[in-house]
Motif scaffolding. Structure first.
Motif, PDB file in Angstrom:
ATOM      1  N   ASP A  79       2.245  74.313  35.736  1.00 33.08           N
ATOM      2  CA  ASP A  79       2.619  75.695  36.034  1.00 33.08           C
ATOM      3  C   ASP A  79       2.142  76.516  34.843  1.00 33.08           C
ATOM      4  O   ASP A  79       2.782  76.508  33.783  1.00 33.08           O
ATOM      5  CB  ASP A  79       4.137  75.815  36.213  1.00 33.08           C
ATOM      6  N   GLN A 137       7.924  76.663  38.694  1.00 32.58           N
ATOM      7  CA  GLN A 137       8.150  77.189  40.035  1.00 32.58           C
ATOM      8  C   GLN A 137       7.142  76.528  40.966  1.00 32.58           C
ATOM      9  O   GLN A 137       5.944  76.507  40.669  1.00 32.58           O
ATOM     10  CB  GLN A 137       7.962  78.707  40.062  1.00 32.58           C
ATOM     11  N   ARG A 138       7.614  75.997  42.081  1.00 37.84           N
ATOM     12  CA  ARG A 138       6.732  75.293  43.006  1.00 37.84           C
ATOM     13  C   ARG A 138       5.551  76.170  43.428  1.00 37.84           C
ATOM     14  O   ARG A 138       4.423  75.694  43.516  1.00 37.84           O
ATOM     15  CB  ARG A 138       7.518  74.815  44.227  1.00 37.84           C
ATOM     16  N   ARG A 139       5.786  77.455  43.655  1.00 37.04           N
ATOM     17  CA  ARG A 139       4.719  78.340  44.123  1.00 37.04           C
ATOM     18  C   ARG A 139       3.637  78.575  43.064  1.00 37.04           C
ATOM     19  O   ARG A 139       2.548  79.030  43.381  1.00 37.04           O
ATOM     20  CB  ARG A 139       5.303  79.674  44.573  1.00 37.04           C
ATOM     21  N   SER A 140       3.948  78.265  41.785  1.00 34.16           N
ATOM     22  CA  SER A 140       2.979  78.468  40.704  1.00 34.16           C
ATOM     23  C   SER A 140       2.206  77.209  40.347  1.00 34.16           C
ATOM     24  O   SER A 140       1.309  77.247  39.503  1.00 34.16           O
ATOM     25  CB  SER A 140       3.694  78.967  39.446  1.00 34.16           C
ATOM     26  N   GLY A 157       0.948  73.148  49.887  1.00 32.08           N
ATOM     27  CA  GLY A 157       0.432  74.441  49.439  1.00 32.08           C
ATOM     28  C   GLY A 157       0.138  74.504  47.951  1.00 32.08           C
ATOM     29  O   GLY A 157       0.167  75.581  47.346  1.00 32.08           O
TER      30      GLY A 157
END
Length: 197
Positions: free
Chosen positions: A42, A92-95, A136
């Motif tokens: 991340d 953060q998973r999205r990062s 993703g």
């Protein structure tokens, strides 16, 4: 964790089945034959980690998604352990971003045989690509497949990865370590079982 020479970041060496994470300056290193190592990081929160895994089996049909197979269940577990450890450090998973390495056919055996099953390196590669796509997580760099083993070093200072091909003799030693790990931790039985290698 051992200090690196010259006051550089510490070094963590991974073996089959291992995963490590850190928010401190560190270099993760490993040797790969058929196994795959995924480097996750991340860049916003400055945390990173690496795993070194081998699917439990290659016995799934080529047209079947690896994630839906028995083999895929172990890979999912290995990836989730790494992701969860990173999340505990504030990632953060999205990062998350990924780099993946390994999956070599270092013994030169026939892959993707007529019976419809892939070799273990191919299975590992298919798994990691399917997992990252489904989750993703962008795969921003990869050196996968081929007929050689690799030594990799991943630093969380700038998230770069140094990849070096290893000699055929060293690659055979790495494959033997992978076989022993597979026998002792994943399947049990004979390391020379023909349906594995």
């Amino acid at each position: 964790m051992t200090p690196s020479p010259g006051g550089a970041e510490a070094r963590i060496t991974l073996h089959p089945g291992d995963y490590e994470v850190s928010a401190q300056p560190v270099s993760f290193t490993t040797l790969l034959g058929s196994c795959v190592a995924v480097c996750l990081y991340d860049p916003v929160r400055g945390v990173a980690g690496m795993n070194h895994f081998l699917l439990t089996d290659r016995r799934y049909a080529l047209q079947q998604p690896v994630l839906d197979s028995e083999a895929g269940r172990y890979g999912i577990h290995a990836m989730e352990l790494l992701i969860n450890a990173l999340l505990k450090l504030g990632a953060q998973r999205r990062s998350l971003k990924a780099k993946a390495f390994g999956g070599g056919n270092v013994l030169g055996s026939s892959c993707d045989d007529p019976s419809g099953f892939p070799c273990v390196g191919t299975a590992n590669i298919r798994f990691v690509r399917e997992f990252l796509e489904k989750d993703g997580i962008p795969l921003v760099a990869a050196d996968l497949g081929g007929s050689f083993g690799r030594q990799i070093a991943f630093t969380n200072l700038d998230y770069s990865v140094l990849v070096r091909k290893i000699s055929p003799l060293k690659a055979r030693e790495v494959v033997q370590e992978e076989r022993i790990y597979w026998r002792d931790h994943l399947q049990g039985g004979d390391v020379n079982r023909p349906d594995y290698w």
